[in-house]
Design an enzyme around this catalytic site. Sequence first.
Site, PDB file in Angstrom:
ATOM      1  N   HIS A  88       1.095   3.824  -2.971  1.00  0.00           N
ATOM      2  CA  HIS A  88       0.811   5.610  -2.482  1.00  0.00           C
ATOM      3  C   HIS A  88       0.972   6.398  -3.186  1.00  0.00           C
ATOM      4  CE1 HIS A  88      -3.458   5.206   0.607  1.00  0.00           C
ATOM      5  NE2 HIS A  88      -2.984   4.558  -0.168  1.00  0.00           N
ATOM      6  N   ASN A 115      -3.238   8.934   4.254  1.00  0.00           N
ATOM      7  CA  ASN A 115      -1.989   7.994   4.807  1.00  0.00           C
ATOM      8  C   ASN A 115      -1.896   7.590   6.174  1.00  0.00           C
ATOM      9  OD1 ASN A 115      -0.997   7.589   2.571  1.00  0.00           O
ATOM     10  ND2 ASN A 115       0.425   9.373   2.646  1.00  0.00           N
ATOM     11  N   ARG A 121       0.359  -1.380   0.459  1.00  0.00           N
ATOM     12  CA  ARG A 121      -0.009   0.029  -0.118  1.00  0.00           C
ATOM     13  C   ARG A 121       0.724   0.925  -0.263  1.00  0.00           C
ATOM     14  NH1 ARG A 121      -3.305   2.471   4.347  1.00  0.00           N
ATOM     15  NH2 ARG A 121      -4.948   3.785   3.547  1.00  0.00           N
ATOM     16  N   HIS A 161      -5.892  -6.034  -3.352  1.00  0.00           N
ATOM     17  CA  HIS A 161      -6.725  -6.064  -1.514  1.00  0.00           C
ATOM     18  C   HIS A 161      -6.839  -7.255  -0.954  1.00  0.00           C
ATOM     19  CE1 HIS A 161      -9.021  -1.370  -3.011  1.00  0.00           C
ATOM     20  NE2 HIS A 161      -7.735  -1.283  -2.942  1.00  0.00           N
TER      21      HIS A 161
END
Length: 315
Positions: free
Chosen positions: A62, A90, A58, A187
């Site tokens: 990001h 975040n 993740r 995910h």
Amino acid sequence: MAALIASFLLAFSLLLVGVNALMVDYYAETCPGVEEAVEEAVKKATANDNTVPAALLRMHFHDCFIRGCDGSVLVDSQGNNTAEKDGPPNISLHAFYVIDNAKKAVEELCPGVVSCADILALAARDAVAISGGPIWEVPTGRKDGKISRASDTSQLPAPTFNFSQLKQSFSQRGLSTGNLVALSGGHTLGFAHCSSFQNRIHNFDATDDVDPSMNPAFADSLRKACPAHNKVRSAGSAMDSTNTVFDNTYYKLLLQGKGLFSSDEALLTHRKTMELVARFADSQKAFERAFVKAMIRMSSLTGGDGVRLDCRVVT
């Protein structure tokens, strides 16, 4: 419309620049042990905390969606500047220490050579492999950025996005609809806090309290874990039923009405993406091939211009 086209062309040109700047074995002569050092740091951390792989994957995503993969998500807030890691999307990122440890090990091997952005890209690949997913060669040669602003995190695709919003967010970065579906498969790892899917299980719209596209029993379990006006910050749900294993369970559950986010369910509202969800649910290998392709493309977005000696500090 003209502004949107210009934005797309700019993003696509940046993608092409990134692809041309990167190469497999970029550090073959200058730092031949870099990949082993990063892998060791990821393995050691994961042995003590099985949430690390999801966190690293993740984190890389990001990082890449704001000015390219330049390690800016790793920078600490300092003085009057609030950095990306402290932006609203975040706040729940963690495991930054893994990148710190990897950077320390790499600096001992070859001081000032390997960027934090490359270390994060390698760590994300290792996180997937350690979780039972595919392994691939990561093109390297990224540079670290000198800008990290919390305000820029508004550019990240949100879990509440519909298909049109998702498509626009990805296409502006030169990523296809197929890339969108494949990267959403990330995910399969991790945990989501209630705030990320609260909109689907309470006060969904004027007619329904719960999103009618959700499996009723699944929705009921989420409502119990995340009651209205929930104040337990740690409450939430695993991303899927095998949330420490990189597999295609995410897609299988999505077809059963058991996707967590609005952005997950959005993949079933468009014919092409729904067909891809069904294909990936049916074939782990098809998913893995598409995921690797999408990861290489996404992580080839670059934007930095140097190598930080401390991943947390811009000098």
